[in-house]
Design a protein around this motif. Structure first.
Motif, PDB file in Angstrom:
ATOM      1  N   VAL A  27       0.857  -1.192   0.000  1.00  0.00           N
ATOM      2  CA  VAL A  27       0.000   0.000   0.000  1.00  0.00           C
ATOM      3  C   VAL A  27       0.890   1.238   0.000  1.00  0.00           C
ATOM      4  CG1 VAL A  27      -2.022  -1.029   1.104  1.00  0.00           C
ATOM      5  CG2 VAL A  27      -0.157  -0.146   2.511  1.00  0.00           C
ATOM      6  N   VAL A  28       0.291   2.348  -0.388  1.00  0.00           N
ATOM      7  CA  VAL A  28       1.033   3.599  -0.447  1.00  0.00           C
ATOM      8  C   VAL A  28       0.139   4.730   0.047  1.00  0.00           C
ATOM      9  CG1 VAL A  28       0.368   4.106  -2.841  1.00  0.00           C
ATOM     10  CG2 VAL A  28       2.497   5.035  -1.926  1.00  0.00           C
ATOM     11  N   GLY A  29       0.732   5.658   0.775  1.00  0.00           N
ATOM     12  CA  GLY A  29       0.022   6.842   1.239  1.00  0.00           C
ATOM     13  C   GLY A  29       0.570   8.073   0.539  1.00  0.00           C
ATOM     14  N   VAL A  30      -0.328   8.959   0.132  1.00  0.00           N
ATOM     15  CA  VAL A  30       0.055  10.222  -0.516  1.00  0.00           C
ATOM     16  C   VAL A  30      -0.668  11.343   0.208  1.00  0.00           C
ATOM     17  CG1 VAL A  30      -0.082  11.596  -2.635  1.00  0.00           C
ATOM     18  CG2 VAL A  30       0.447   9.155  -2.762  1.00  0.00           C
ATOM     19  N   SER A  31       0.068  12.368   0.605  1.00  0.00           N
ATOM     20  CA  SER A  31      -0.571  13.523   1.235  1.00  0.00           C
ATOM     21  C   SER A  31       0.015  14.803   0.668  1.00  0.00           C
ATOM     22  CB  SER A  31      -0.402  13.503   2.761  1.00  0.00           C
ATOM     23  OG  SER A  31       0.944  13.751   3.124  1.00  0.00           O
ATOM     24  N   HIS A  84      -6.421  22.664  10.011  1.00  0.00           N
ATOM     25  CA  HIS A  84      -5.786  22.828  11.311  1.00  0.00           C
ATOM     26  C   HIS A  84      -5.426  24.302  11.508  1.00  0.00           C
ATOM     27  CE1 HIS A  84      -5.170  18.371  11.555  1.00  0.00           C
ATOM     28  NE2 HIS A  84      -5.302  18.533  10.254  1.00  0.00           N
ATOM     29  N   PRO A  85      -4.930  24.676  12.664  1.00  0.00           N
ATOM     30  CA  PRO A  85      -4.591  26.100  12.859  1.00  0.00           C
ATOM     31  C   PRO A  85      -3.604  26.635  11.832  1.00  0.00           C
ATOM     32  CG  PRO A  85      -4.611  24.953  14.965  1.00  0.00           C
ATOM     33  CD  PRO A  85      -4.779  23.905  13.914  1.00  0.00           C
ATOM     34  N   ASP A  86      -2.597  25.832  11.454  1.00  0.00           N
ATOM     35  CA  ASP A  86      -1.541  26.348  10.589  1.00  0.00           C
ATOM     36  C   ASP A  86      -1.341  25.569   9.293  1.00  0.00           C
ATOM     37  OD1 ASP A  86      -0.793  28.576  12.087  1.00  0.00           O
ATOM     38  OD2 ASP A  86       0.449  27.381  13.429  1.00  0.00           O
ATOM     39  N   TYR A  87      -2.188  24.594   9.001  1.00  0.00           N
ATOM     40  CA  TYR A  87      -2.069  23.902   7.719  1.00  0.00           C
ATOM     41  C   TYR A  87      -3.373  23.201   7.372  1.00  0.00           C
ATOM     42  CZ  TYR A  87      -1.280  19.576  10.439  1.00  0.00           C
ATOM     43  OH  TYR A  87      -1.405  18.528  11.310  1.00  0.00           O
ATOM     44  N   THR A  88      -3.488  22.853   6.093  1.00  0.00           N
ATOM     45  CA  THR A  88      -4.598  22.043   5.600  1.00  0.00           C
ATOM     46  C   THR A  88      -3.995  20.849   4.875  1.00  0.00           C
ATOM     47  OG1 THR A  88      -5.917  24.045   5.285  1.00  0.00           O
ATOM     48  CG2 THR A  88      -6.719  22.040   4.243  1.00  0.00           C
ATOM     49  N   ASP A  89      -4.501  19.653   5.171  1.00  0.00           N
ATOM     50  CA  ASP A  89      -3.930  18.464   4.540  1.00  0.00           C
ATOM     51  C   ASP A  89      -4.981  17.692   3.753  1.00  0.00           C
ATOM     52  OD1 ASP A  89      -5.347  16.666   6.324  1.00  0.00           O
ATOM     53  OD2 ASP A  89      -3.792  16.969   7.818  1.00  0.00           O
ATOM     54  N   TYR A  90      -4.491  16.969   2.748  1.00  0.00           N
ATOM     55  CA  TYR A  90      -5.304  16.101   1.902  1.00  0.00           C
ATOM     56  C   TYR A  90      -4.530  14.795   1.727  1.00  0.00           C
ATOM     57  CZ  TYR A  90      -7.336  20.634   0.806  1.00  0.00           C
ATOM     58  OH  TYR A  90      -7.909  21.881   0.909  1.00  0.00           O
ATOM     59  N   PHE A  91      -5.233  13.661   1.700  1.00  0.00           N
ATOM     60  CA  PHE A  91      -4.495  12.399   1.585  1.00  0.00           C
ATOM     61  C   PHE A  91      -5.312  11.330   0.889  1.00  0.00           C
ATOM     62  CE2 PHE A  91      -6.903  11.615   5.477  1.00  0.00           C
ATOM     63  CZ  PHE A  91      -7.288  10.285   5.325  1.00  0.00           C
ATOM     64  N   GLU A  92      -4.586  10.349   0.357  1.00  0.00           N
ATOM     65  CA  GLU A  92      -5.143   9.106  -0.151  1.00  0.00           C
ATOM     66  C   GLU A  92      -4.271   7.954   0.346  1.00  0.00           C
ATOM     67  OE1 GLU A  92      -6.061  12.406  -2.737  1.00  0.00           O
ATOM     68  OE2 GLU A  92      -4.111  11.460  -2.410  1.00  0.00           O
ATOM     69  N   VAL A  93      -4.883   6.827   0.630  1.00  0.00           N
ATOM     70  CA  VAL A  93      -4.168   5.572   0.872  1.00  0.00           C
ATOM     71  C   VAL A  93      -4.750   4.553  -0.097  1.00  0.00           C
ATOM     72  CG1 VAL A  93      -3.649   3.734   2.503  1.00  0.00           C
ATOM     73  CG2 VAL A  93      -3.722   6.099   3.298  1.00  0.00           C
ATOM     74  N   LEU A  94      -3.862   3.995  -0.926  1.00  0.00           N
ATOM     75  CA  LEU A  94      -4.307   3.092  -1.993  1.00  0.00           C
ATOM     76  C   LEU A  94      -3.347   1.912  -2.133  1.00  0.00           C
ATOM     77  CD1 LEU A  94      -4.102   6.295  -3.427  1.00  0.00           C
ATOM     78  CD2 LEU A  94      -5.895   5.189  -4.738  1.00  0.00           C
ATOM     79  N   PRO A  95      -3.749   0.883  -2.876  1.00  0.00           N
ATOM     80  CA  PRO A  95      -2.792  -0.161  -3.234  1.00  0.00           C
ATOM     81  C   PRO A  95      -1.609   0.444  -3.986  1.00  0.00           C
ATOM     82  CG  PRO A  95      -5.035  -0.847  -3.747  1.00  0.00           C
ATOM     83  CD  PRO A  95      -5.107   0.594  -3.373  1.00  0.00           C
ATOM     84  N   SER A  96      -0.451  -0.149  -3.846  1.00  0.00           N
ATOM     85  CA  SER A  96       0.765   0.406  -4.427  1.00  0.00           C
ATOM     86  C   SER A  96       0.648   0.672  -5.924  1.00  0.00           C
ATOM     87  CB  SER A  96       1.940  -0.535  -4.179  1.00  0.00           C
ATOM     88  OG  SER A  96       2.104  -0.780  -2.806  1.00  0.00           O
ATOM     89  N   ALA A  97      -0.069  -0.194  -6.617  1.00  0.00           N
ATOM     90  CA  ALA A  97      -0.189  -0.053  -8.071  1.00  0.00           C
ATOM     91  C   ALA A  97      -0.916   1.226  -8.476  1.00  0.00           C
ATOM     92  CB  ALA A  97      -0.909  -1.268  -8.656  1.00  0.00           C
ATOM     93  N   ALA A  98      -1.630   1.850  -7.535  1.00  0.00           N
ATOM     94  CA  ALA A  98      -2.410   3.049  -7.841  1.00  0.00           C
ATOM     95  C   ALA A  98      -1.688   4.341  -7.461  1.00  0.00           C
ATOM     96  CB  ALA A  98      -3.762   2.981  -7.134  1.00  0.00           C
ATOM     97  N   LEU A  99      -0.381   4.266  -7.213  1.00  0.00           N
ATOM     98  CA  LEU A  99       0.360   5.466  -6.825  1.00  0.00           C
ATOM     99  C   LEU A  99       0.204   6.585  -7.850  1.00  0.00           C
ATOM    100  CD1 LEU A  99       2.396   7.145  -5.224  1.00  0.00           C
ATOM    101  CD2 LEU A  99       4.235   5.878  -6.369  1.00  0.00           C
ATOM    102  N   GLU A 100       0.352   6.272  -9.125  1.00  0.00           N
ATOM    103  CA  GLU A 100       0.269   7.336 -10.131  1.00  0.00           C
ATOM    104  C   GLU A 100      -1.104   7.983 -10.130  1.00  0.00           C
ATOM    105  OE1 GLU A 100       1.408   8.434 -14.728  1.00  0.00           O
ATOM    106  OE2 GLU A 100       1.439   6.314 -14.104  1.00  0.00           O
ATOM    107  N   ARG A 101      -2.136   7.191  -9.892  1.00  0.00           N
ATOM    108  CA  ARG A 101      -3.487   7.761  -9.849  1.00  0.00           C
ATOM    109  C   ARG A 101      -3.594   8.802  -8.729  1.00  0.00           C
ATOM    110  NH1 ARG A 101      -8.895   4.229 -10.581  1.00  0.00           N
ATOM    111  NH2 ARG A 101      -7.875   4.153 -12.604  1.00  0.00           N
ATOM    112  N   ALA A 102      -3.066   8.497  -7.557  1.00  0.00           N
ATOM    113  CA  ALA A 102      -3.130   9.446  -6.445  1.00  0.00           C
ATOM    114  C   ALA A 102      -2.340  10.709  -6.763  1.00  0.00           C
ATOM    115  CB  ALA A 102      -2.594   8.795  -5.167  1.00  0.00           C
ATOM    116  N   LEU A 103      -1.161  10.563  -7.357  1.00  0.00           N
ATOM    117  CA  LEU A 103      -0.347  11.730  -7.698  1.00  0.00           C
ATOM    118  C   LEU A 103      -1.050  12.596  -8.738  1.00  0.00           C
ATOM    119  CD1 LEU A 103       3.157  10.027  -7.848  1.00  0.00           C
ATOM    120  CD2 LEU A 103       2.284  11.524  -6.037  1.00  0.00           C
ATOM    121  N   PHE A 104      -1.652  11.961  -9.734  1.00  0.00           N
ATOM    122  CA  PHE A 104      -2.402  12.715 -10.733  1.00  0.00           C
ATOM    123  C   PHE A 104      -3.534  13.517 -10.086  1.00  0.00           C
ATOM    124  CE2 PHE A 104      -6.447  12.664 -13.030  1.00  0.00           C
ATOM    125  CZ  PHE A 104      -6.178  13.611 -14.013  1.00  0.00           C
TER     126      PHE A 104
END
Length: 431
Positions: A27-31, A84-104
């Motif tokens: 699995v891979v996490g992208v934030s 949050h007070p000083d940042y905003t975050d966005y994330f996805e956790v997907l199967p490793s094969a879907a890394l490019e999809r999350a980056l796109f």
């Protein structure tokens, strides 16, 4: 968990990147963390940072509304965002094969989210309903993160309601959205984190492919949000139509979380000594021995630790029976702080607290989503993602004398007290 090797670099457009390879699960996490939160909102636009987080999920120039959801979920992944007070975050956790999809997907909305009148009007109503559900129609809603800051702080940035006033949300315009995006949502004002099962060389190529052509815009100059310490005890009151019992929140200022990490950690250990577990000092005295309260807690940060730059807040919260005067609760708190200020906790008491913290940190960072988000936040706030993996050791190095000094600094003449009173005659719904 052994400290993984981190790869850190920046693209030509200023985007900072943290790569944390870990092949133990497929699995891979992208934030993506943007350096903007509640404290950066313009006056008159309370709640705008959170509203804009919602808008970032409403499509882009190349993807229709809800396409982000479908692309992630069809890959077997999960996603979310938070403000949050000083940042905003966005994330996805997907199967490793879907890394490019999350980056796109992340690059696509960094380039051009779909800012339309329809999306804005819809998300204003969604946020208003969220406020009704989580604050206005819930017992102790906004306690203490919304209600305490205007008592402790005097500047708009630190004191205002980050969820937002309805009139401010309803007054938001598309021009406001465009200006906010242009100012804060540039690659130079963001950190991209990829953690999990991937090859570093391949990830670098994919990141360049999808983020490299996002246009450069300079990161805004972040103002200092520092303000003087209180010079007297500050008191505010709030009537809660849904609260069954009175409550107190006591707020103190803390050391700079970024520039005095070890001083900040001493306050986290102090919070554990005071209220972590049945054997902690305030739990023993106020819940089990006297008893004066039905619930007691202490902590660093209005959202938790390591989520804000200076200034940050140490809080003690208590819910107590109506026949217990709040003065008795405050007096007991002050007495326990005075004991700690004069006699540091011994090694056994310290180790009990730091061992729990270490276990909690290791457990949290074993979860890929938590690790990904922590690495991104620490790179953004501290300029050092690797600090995530050194926190447990630095926490264990906190001395009894440092905890004693922290307790001594929590003085009655430099704090804020928020009093929450149950209502007896008000209605149960606020529009």
């Amino acid at each position: 968990m052994a400290d993984p090797e981190l790869v850190r670099f920046a693209l030509d457009n200023g985007l900072r990147v943290v790569l944390a390879p870990d092949p133990t699960a497929p699995v891979v996490g992208v934030s993506v963390h943007y350096d903007v939160g509640f404290r950066s909102e313009p006056e008159g636009l309370t709640g705008f940072a959170h509203l804009f987080e919602h808008l970032m999920f409403q499509g882009s120039e190349s993807l229709e509304k809800l396409a982000h959801f479908r692309h992630v979920q069809s890959s077997g992944g999960t996603f979310n965002g938070s403000t949050h007070p000083d940042y905003t975050d966005y994330f996805e956790v997907l199967p490793s094969a879907a890394l490019e999809r999350a980056l796109f997907l992340e690059a696509d909305r960094m380039r051009a989210p779909k800012l339309t009148a329809e999306n804005l009007a819809n998300q204003i109503e969604v946020v208003k309903e969220e406020i009704r559900l989580n604050v206005r129609n819930r017992p102790y809603g906004g306690f203490p993160w919304i209600l305490l800051p205007p008592v402790l702080y005097s500047t708009f940035a630190n004191a205002h309601d980050g969820y937002g006033a309805f009139e401010d949300l309803e007054g938001a315009t598309l021009d406001d959205c465009a200006a906010f995006f242009d100012t804060f949502y540039s690659p130079a004002n963001a950190v991209l984190t990829v953690a999990g099962d991937f090859a570093v060389a391949e990830a670098k190529e994919l990141i360049q492919k999808h983020f490299g052509d996002v246009p450069y815009r300079p990161a805004p100059v972040r103002p200092s949000f520092a303000e003087p310490l209180p010079t007297s005890e500050l008191v505010g009151e709030h009537t809660d139509p849904h609260a069954p019992l009175p409550a107190l929140a006591v707020g103190y200022r803390m050391p700079d979380p970024v520039n005095d990490v070890d001083g900040y950690l001493a306050y986290l250990v102090l919070a554990g000594v005071l209220t972590d577990g049945d054997g902690s000092r305030l739990q023993q005295r106020l819940v089990h021995v006297e008893p004066l309260v039905v619930d007691i807690g202490a902590g660093a940060g209005l959202f938790g630790p390591f989520e804000a730059r200076d200034p940050d807040t140490f809080t003690v919260t208590a819910i107590h029976p109506p026949d217990v005067p709040r003065e008795r609760v405050l007096a007991a708190l002050d007495e326990e702080l005075e004991k700690l200020a004069s006699t540091p906790p011994d090694e056994q008491e310290l180790k009990k607290v730091t061992a729990r913290w270490a276990a909690s940190l290791h457990s949290e960072h074993d979860r890929l989503v938590s690790r990904t988000l922590a690495l991104g936040a620490f790179e953004l706030l501290y300029g050092d993602a690797s600090l995530v993996y050194r926190l447990a050791d630095r926490m264990s190095a906190v001395t009894g004398e440092a905890v004693s000094a922290a307790a001594k600094a929590l003085r009655p003449d430099a704090r804020a007290i928020l009093v929450v009173n149950p209502a007896t005659t008000e209605g149960t719904d606020e529009q």
